[in-house]
Design a protein around this motif. Structure first.
Motif, mmCIF file in Angstrom:
data_model
loop_
_atom_site.group_PDB
_atom_site.id
_atom_site.type_symbol
_atom_site.label_atom_id
_atom_site.label_comp_id
_atom_site.label_asym_id
_atom_site.label_seq_id
_atom_site.Cartn_x
_atom_site.Cartn_y
_atom_site.Cartn_z
ATOM 1 N N GLU A 150 -1.991 27.287 5.354
ATOM 2 C CA GLU A 150 -2.000 26.492 6.581
ATOM 3 C C GLU A 150 -3.238 26.763 7.423
ATOM 4 N N ASP A 151 -3.703 28.019 7.444
ATOM 5 C CA ASP A 151 -4.867 28.333 8.279
ATOM 6 C C ASP A 151 -6.181 27.833 7.673
ATOM 7 N N GLU A 152 -6.118 27.340 6.433
ATOM 8 C CA GLU A 152 -7.310 26.774 5.802
ATOM 9 C C GLU A 152 -7.412 25.267 6.008
ATOM 10 N N MET A 153 -6.366 24.667 6.554
ATOM 11 C CA MET A 153 -6.348 23.223 6.759
ATOM 12 C C MET A 153 -7.305 22.838 7.883
ATOM 13 N N THR A 154 -7.934 21.691 7.738
ATOM 14 C CA THR A 154 -8.838 21.197 8.762
ATOM 15 C C THR A 154 -8.137 20.138 9.602
ATOM 16 N N GLU A 155 -8.673 19.885 10.798
ATOM 17 C CA GLU A 155 -8.086 18.874 11.674
ATOM 18 C C GLU A 155 -8.231 17.476 11.088
ATOM 19 N N THR A 156 -9.205 17.302 10.210
ATOM 20 C CA THR A 156 -9.446 15.977 9.630
ATOM 21 C C THR A 156 -8.675 15.756 8.333
ATOM 22 N N ALA A 157 -7.891 16.729 7.890
ATOM 23 C CA ALA A 157 -7.163 16.599 6.620
ATOM 24 C C ALA A 157 -6.183 15.424 6.679
ATOM 25 N N ARG A 158 -6.062 14.713 5.577
ATOM 26 C CA ARG A 158 -5.169 13.567 5.505
ATOM 27 C C ARG A 158 -4.699 13.372 4.068
ATOM 28 N N ASN A 159 -3.581 12.690 3.923
ATOM 29 C CA ASN A 159 -3.068 12.346 2.605
ATOM 30 C C ASN A 159 -3.819 11.123 2.071
ATOM 31 N N VAL A 160 -4.145 11.163 0.797
ATOM 32 C CA VAL A 160 -4.876 10.071 0.164
ATOM 33 C C VAL A 160 -4.228 9.741 -1.170
ATOM 34 N N VAL A 161 -4.046 8.447 -1.437
ATOM 35 C CA VAL A 161 -3.655 7.956 -2.751
ATOM 36 C C VAL A 161 -4.861 7.221 -3.321
ATOM 37 N N ARG A 162 -5.353 7.679 -4.461
ATOM 38 C CA ARG A 162 -6.516 7.061 -5.109
ATOM 39 C C ARG A 162 -6.019 6.226 -6.303
ATOM 40 N N LEU A 163 -6.350 4.938 -6.284
ATOM 41 C CA LEU A 163 -5.954 4.033 -7.360
ATOM 42 C C LEU A 163 -7.045 4.025 -8.424
ATOM 43 N N PHE A 164 -6.676 4.252 -9.685
ATOM 44 C CA PHE A 164 -7.669 4.389 -10.759
ATOM 45 C C PHE A 164 -8.186 3.052 -11.281
ATOM 46 N N ASN A 165 -7.356 2.002 -11.232
ATOM 47 C CA ASN A 165 -7.749 0.710 -11.796
ATOM 48 C C ASN A 165 -6.681 -0.318 -11.441
ATOM 49 N N GLY A 166 -6.849 -1.545 -11.957
ATOM 50 C CA GLY A 166 -5.832 -2.570 -11.777
ATOM 51 C C GLY A 166 -6.198 -3.592 -10.722
ATOM 52 N N GLN A 167 -5.170 -4.224 -10.159
ATOM 53 C CA GLN A 167 -5.341 -5.282 -9.173
ATOM 54 C C GLN A 167 -4.363 -5.070 -8.021
ATOM 55 N N VAL A 168 -4.865 -5.235 -6.804
ATOM 56 C CA VAL A 168 -4.031 -5.217 -5.610
ATOM 57 C C VAL A 168 -3.937 -6.650 -5.098
ATOM 58 N N MET A 169 -2.710 -7.109 -4.884
ATOM 59 C CA MET A 169 -2.490 -8.497 -4.468
ATOM 60 C C MET A 169 -2.007 -8.532 -3.021
ATOM 61 N N PHE A 170 -2.608 -9.423 -2.228
ATOM 62 C CA PHE A 170 -2.275 -9.559 -0.812
ATOM 63 C C PHE A 170 -1.609 -10.913 -0.585
ATOM 64 N N VAL A 171 -0.409 -10.873 -0.003
ATOM 65 C CA VAL A 171 0.330 -12.094 0.322
ATOM 66 C C VAL A 171 0.855 -11.960 1.743
ATOM 67 N N THR A 172 1.503 -13.009 2.222
ATOM 68 C CA THR A 172 2.102 -12.952 3.541
ATOM 69 C C THR A 172 3.600 -12.693 3.467
ATOM 70 N N LYS A 173 4.142 -12.175 4.549
ATOM 71 C CA LYS A 173 5.588 -12.056 4.653
ATOM 72 C C LYS A 173 6.192 -13.466 4.643
ATOM 73 N N GLY A 174 7.279 -13.626 3.917
ATOM 74 C CA GLY A 174 7.913 -14.931 3.823
ATOM 75 C C GLY A 174 7.354 -15.813 2.735
ATOM 76 N N SER A 175 6.415 -15.291 1.953
ATOM 77 C CA SER A 175 5.869 -16.055 0.836
ATOM 78 C C SER A 175 6.783 -15.939 -0.376
ATOM 79 N N ILE A 176 6.539 -16.782 -1.363
ATOM 80 C CA ILE A 176 7.304 -16.725 -2.611
ATOM 81 C C ILE A 176 7.180 -15.343 -3.237
ATOM 82 N N TRP A 177 5.968 -14.809 -3.290
ATOM 83 C CA TRP A 177 5.740 -13.525 -3.967
ATOM 84 C C TRP A 177 6.407 -12.380 -3.228
ATOM 85 N N ASN A 178 6.335 -12.415 -1.910
ATOM 86 C CA ASN A 178 6.936 -11.353 -1.116
ATOM 87 C C ASN A 178 8.452 -11.424 -1.106
#
Length: 210
Positions: A150-178
């Motif tokens: 804990e004493d080695e943690m920095t104030e800027t530390a944050r959780n990160v999820v790194r995506l290796f490949n693929g496709q991210v799809m963006f839709v709206t709420k209330g759409s067919i896909w959503n």
């Protein structure tokens, strides 16, 4: 606000944002410059302004987007202190003239290798998942969760999820896909943006004819 009112409002806002870039008719627009990708995605970001589907299934509302300290990457904020990092290859906007609220964006990702050397068994498991969860101490200085006191943690530390490949799809709420649970299993990552568009158009046409 009722669910129907919320979805109607969400779809209207989505169409207004789509129309900033493709104001009428059927359209397919693409961008491959990282600065352009961030610029185009920015108006779509925000709580309840989008729903983003991950390559391997599931998804979140993405709250903001910016260039990442990690070279060639962009990052999305999903929660306070949590970011999704990916290396963009191309962004595609598909506008459907017959039902503009079903328009979507597809972010095609370039390959991003794991950030940490691990033993072979763990590395294989992470690669199969096509993403890793790490702790960013600041400036893309990644370490494993639990590897620091804990004493080695920095104030800027944050959780990160790194995506290796693929496709991210963006839709709206209330759409067919959503609105259909079967689309939350990463099915958008098994085809091209053209094939996804064709599927949405077919469903939209059937609903309009019903």
């Amino acid at each position: 606000m009722t669910t129907n009112d919320f979805q109607t409002r969400s779809r209207a806002l989505w169409v207004d944002t789509i129309n900033q870039f493709a104001p009428d008719g059927d359209a397919t627009l693409t961008w491959d410059n990282i600065d352009d990708i961030v610029r185009i995605l920015t108006p779509f970001m925000g709580s309840n302004k989008n729903h983003s589907h991950f390559p391997t299934g599931g998804g979140f509302d993405f709250l903001s987007v910016r260039k990442s300290p990690e070279r060639g990457c962009i990052e999305f904020r999903v929660f306070t202190g949590t970011a999704i990092i990916a290396k963009p290859h191309r962004l595609v906007l598909e506008r459907l003239a017959s039902d503009p609220a079903q328009s979507f964006l597809m972010l095609e990702l370039a390959e991003l290798p794991p950030s940490i050397d691990r033993d072979e068994e763990i590395d294989d498991r992470i690669r199969r998942r096509r993403q890793e969860e790490v702790l960013d101490l600041g400036g893309a200085d990644y370490v494993e969760h639990g590897s620091l006191d804990e004493d080695e943690m920095t104030e800027t530390a944050r959780n990160v999820v790194r995506l290796f490949n693929g496709q991210v799809m963006f839709v709206t709420k209330g759409s067919i896909w959503n609105g259909n649970s079967r689309f939350y299993n990463g099915i958008h990552d098994t085809g091209t943006h053209t094939e996804v568009r064709k599927l949405i158009q077919e469903i939209s046409d059937r609903l309009a004819a019903a």
